[in-house]
Write a protein that holds these residues in place. Structure first.
Motif, PDB file in Angstrom:
ATOM      1  N   ALA A   1     -19.029 -12.917 -74.791  1.00  0.00           N
ATOM      2  CA  ALA A   1     -19.116 -11.463 -74.638  1.00  0.00           C
ATOM      3  C   ALA A   1     -18.130 -10.951 -73.604  1.00  0.00           C
ATOM      4  CB  ALA A   1     -20.524 -11.066 -74.214  1.00  0.00           C
ATOM      5  N   GLN A   2     -17.455  -9.855 -73.936  1.00  0.00           N
ATOM      6  CA  GLN A   2     -16.697  -9.156 -72.904  1.00  0.00           C
ATOM      7  C   GLN A   2     -17.712  -8.736 -71.847  1.00  0.00           C
ATOM      8  OE1 GLN A   2     -14.324  -6.019 -74.616  1.00  0.00           O
ATOM      9  NE2 GLN A   2     -13.270  -7.417 -76.000  1.00  0.00           N
ATOM     10  N   THR A   3     -17.361  -8.880 -70.580  1.00  0.00           N
ATOM     11  CA  THR A   3     -18.357  -8.666 -69.524  1.00  0.00           C
ATOM     12  C   THR A   3     -18.944  -7.261 -69.543  1.00  0.00           C
ATOM     13  OG1 THR A   3     -16.582  -8.214 -67.938  1.00  0.00           O
ATOM     14  CG2 THR A   3     -17.461 -10.465 -67.997  1.00  0.00           C
ATOM     15  N   HIS A   4     -18.195  -6.269 -69.974  1.00  0.00           N
ATOM     16  CA  HIS A   4     -18.757  -4.915 -70.037  1.00  0.00           C
ATOM     17  C   HIS A   4     -19.859  -4.807 -71.088  1.00  0.00           C
ATOM     18  CE1 HIS A   4     -17.055  -3.471 -73.846  1.00  0.00           C
ATOM     19  NE2 HIS A   4     -16.013  -4.208 -73.541  1.00  0.00           N
ATOM     20  N   ALA A   5     -19.929  -5.777 -72.031  1.00  0.00           N
ATOM     21  CA  ALA A   5     -20.921  -5.748 -73.110  1.00  0.00           C
ATOM     22  C   ALA A   5     -22.121  -6.656 -72.848  1.00  0.00           C
ATOM     23  CB  ALA A   5     -20.258  -6.135 -74.427  1.00  0.00           C
ATOM     24  N   LEU A   6     -22.206  -7.257 -71.670  1.00  0.00           N
ATOM     25  CA  LEU A   6     -23.317  -8.174 -71.391  1.00  0.00           C
ATOM     26  C   LEU A   6     -24.677  -7.503 -71.600  1.00  0.00           C
ATOM     27  CD1 LEU A   6     -21.988 -10.071 -68.239  1.00  0.00           C
ATOM     28  CD2 LEU A   6     -22.339 -11.013 -70.528  1.00  0.00           C
ATOM     29  N   GLY A   7     -24.855  -6.299 -71.110  1.00  0.00           N
ATOM     30  CA  GLY A   7     -26.126  -5.598 -71.236  1.00  0.00           C
ATOM     31  C   GLY A   7     -26.516  -5.376 -72.691  1.00  0.00           C
ATOM     32  N   PHE A   8     -25.550  -5.045 -73.525  1.00  0.00           N
ATOM     33  CA  PHE A   8     -25.795  -4.864 -74.957  1.00  0.00           C
ATOM     34  C   PHE A   8     -26.404  -6.131 -75.551  1.00  0.00           C
ATOM     35  CE2 PHE A   8     -23.975  -5.805 -79.189  1.00  0.00           C
ATOM     36  CZ  PHE A   8     -24.585  -4.821 -79.943  1.00  0.00           C
ATOM     37  N   TYR A   9     -25.776  -7.264 -75.292  1.00  0.00           N
ATOM     38  CA  TYR A   9     -26.269  -8.525 -75.847  1.00  0.00           C
ATOM     39  C   TYR A   9     -27.582  -8.955 -75.199  1.00  0.00           C
ATOM     40  CZ  TYR A   9     -21.872  -9.008 -78.368  1.00  0.00           C
ATOM     41  OH  TYR A   9     -20.813  -8.812 -79.216  1.00  0.00           O
ATOM     42  N   GLU A  10     -27.743  -8.701 -73.916  1.00  0.00           N
ATOM     43  CA  GLU A  10     -29.014  -9.027 -73.249  1.00  0.00           C
ATOM     44  C   GLU A  10     -30.171  -8.279 -73.894  1.00  0.00           C
ATOM     45  OE1 GLU A  10     -27.900  -8.104 -69.228  1.00  0.00           O
ATOM     46  OE2 GLU A  10     -27.311 -10.180 -68.808  1.00  0.00           O
ATOM     47  N   ARG A  11     -29.969  -7.011 -74.252  1.00  0.00           N
ATOM     48  CA  ARG A  11     -31.017  -6.234 -74.918  1.00  0.00           C
ATOM     49  C   ARG A  11     -31.376  -6.818 -76.280  1.00  0.00           C
ATOM     50  NH1 ARG A  11     -28.026  -2.374 -72.323  1.00  0.00           N
ATOM     51  NH2 ARG A  11     -26.811  -1.747 -74.155  1.00  0.00           N
ATOM     52  N   LEU A  12     -30.474  -7.583 -76.870  1.00  0.00           N
ATOM     53  CA  LEU A  12     -30.723  -8.218 -78.159  1.00  0.00           C
ATOM     54  C   LEU A  12     -31.232  -9.649 -78.010  1.00  0.00           C
ATOM     55  CD1 LEU A  12     -27.608  -6.856 -80.063  1.00  0.00           C
ATOM     56  CD2 LEU A  12     -29.982  -6.115 -80.326  1.00  0.00           C
ATOM     57  N   GLY A  13     -31.512 -10.058 -76.764  1.00  0.00           N
ATOM     58  CA  GLY A  13     -32.108 -11.370 -76.535  1.00  0.00           C
ATOM     59  C   GLY A  13     -31.174 -12.484 -76.137  1.00  0.00           C
TER      60      GLY A  13
END
Length: 159
Positions: free
Chosen positions: A124-136
Motif C-alpha cells: 500500500a502507498q502509505t497515504h492509503a494505509l487507513g483505507f486498507y486498515e478499514r477493510l481489515g
C-alpha cells in the motif's frame, strides 16, 4: 458484483476489458502519480486476474485492480504461494469517494477465495494505509519505496 450506487465489479474478460484496465492504470499511475510507464506494466500482468469496476448505468470504467496467484504472488509476498497478491488498485479521479476502491478490494478478495487462497497481501502507498486498515488489512514490516512512492506491506486473512 453490484455495489451501492450502481457500481459493478467483475473479472476482466477478453482483450477489450484488459485494455480498459490498462487505460485506467495509465491515467491513475502514469499520468497522475508520475510512475514511469515501463514500471507500471510488468511480466505479471499476463497471468494476473484483473478486476474491472464499471458504472452500472452505462458501463463506463471506474477502476481496476489485479490479483496475482501462485509463484507470481509468492515473489511479491515473500515466498508463500497460498497467499494472493492484490495490486495495481486504481480508481479514476471522477469516481473517488464513491466506494469503488472498497468494492474492487472485495471483488479481488472473492477471486482469491475462489482460488482457494487463505490470505491476501498487498503493498500500500502509505497515504492509503487507513483505507486498507478499514477493510481489515494489517501493516507489517518497514516502509519501502516503490516507483519512488513510500509503501508498506499489508495482509488480510480470508475467512
Amino acid at each position: 458484483m453490484t455495489a451501492a450506487g450502481g457500481v459493478r465489479c467483475r473479472v476482466a474478460e477478453g482483450r477489450s476489458d484488459l485494455d480498459t484496465c490498462f487505460a485506467v492504470r495509465k491515467e491513475v499511475f502514469v499520468a497522475e502519480q508520475g510512475v514511469p510507464e515501463d514500471l507500471e506494466y510488468d511480466e505479471y500482468d499476463v497471468g494476473a486476474v484483473h478486476v474491472l469496476a464499471v458504472r452500472g448505468a452505462d458501463g463506463a470504467p471506474l477502476g481496476t485492480g489485479r490479483l496475482l496467484t501462485g509463484a507470481a504472488a509468492a515473489v511479491k509476498n515473500g515466498g508463500d504461494a497460498t497467499v494472493g497478491a492484490l495490486g495495481r488498485l486504481a480508481v479514476l479521479r471522477s469516481a473517488r469517494g464513491l466506494g469503488v476502491g472498497a468494492e474492487l478490494v472485495r471483488a479481488i478478495e472473492d477471486a482469491a477465495r475462489g482460488r482457494g487462497l487463505g490470505a491476501v497481501d498487498l503493498h500500500a502507498q502509505t497515504h492509503a494505509l487507513g483505507f486498507y486498515e478499514r477493510l481489515g488489512y494489517v501493516a507489517y514490516g518497514p516502509e519501502f519505496p516503490d516507483a519512488g512512492i513510500p509503501h508498506r506491506a499489508m495482509r488480510k486473512a480470508l475467512r
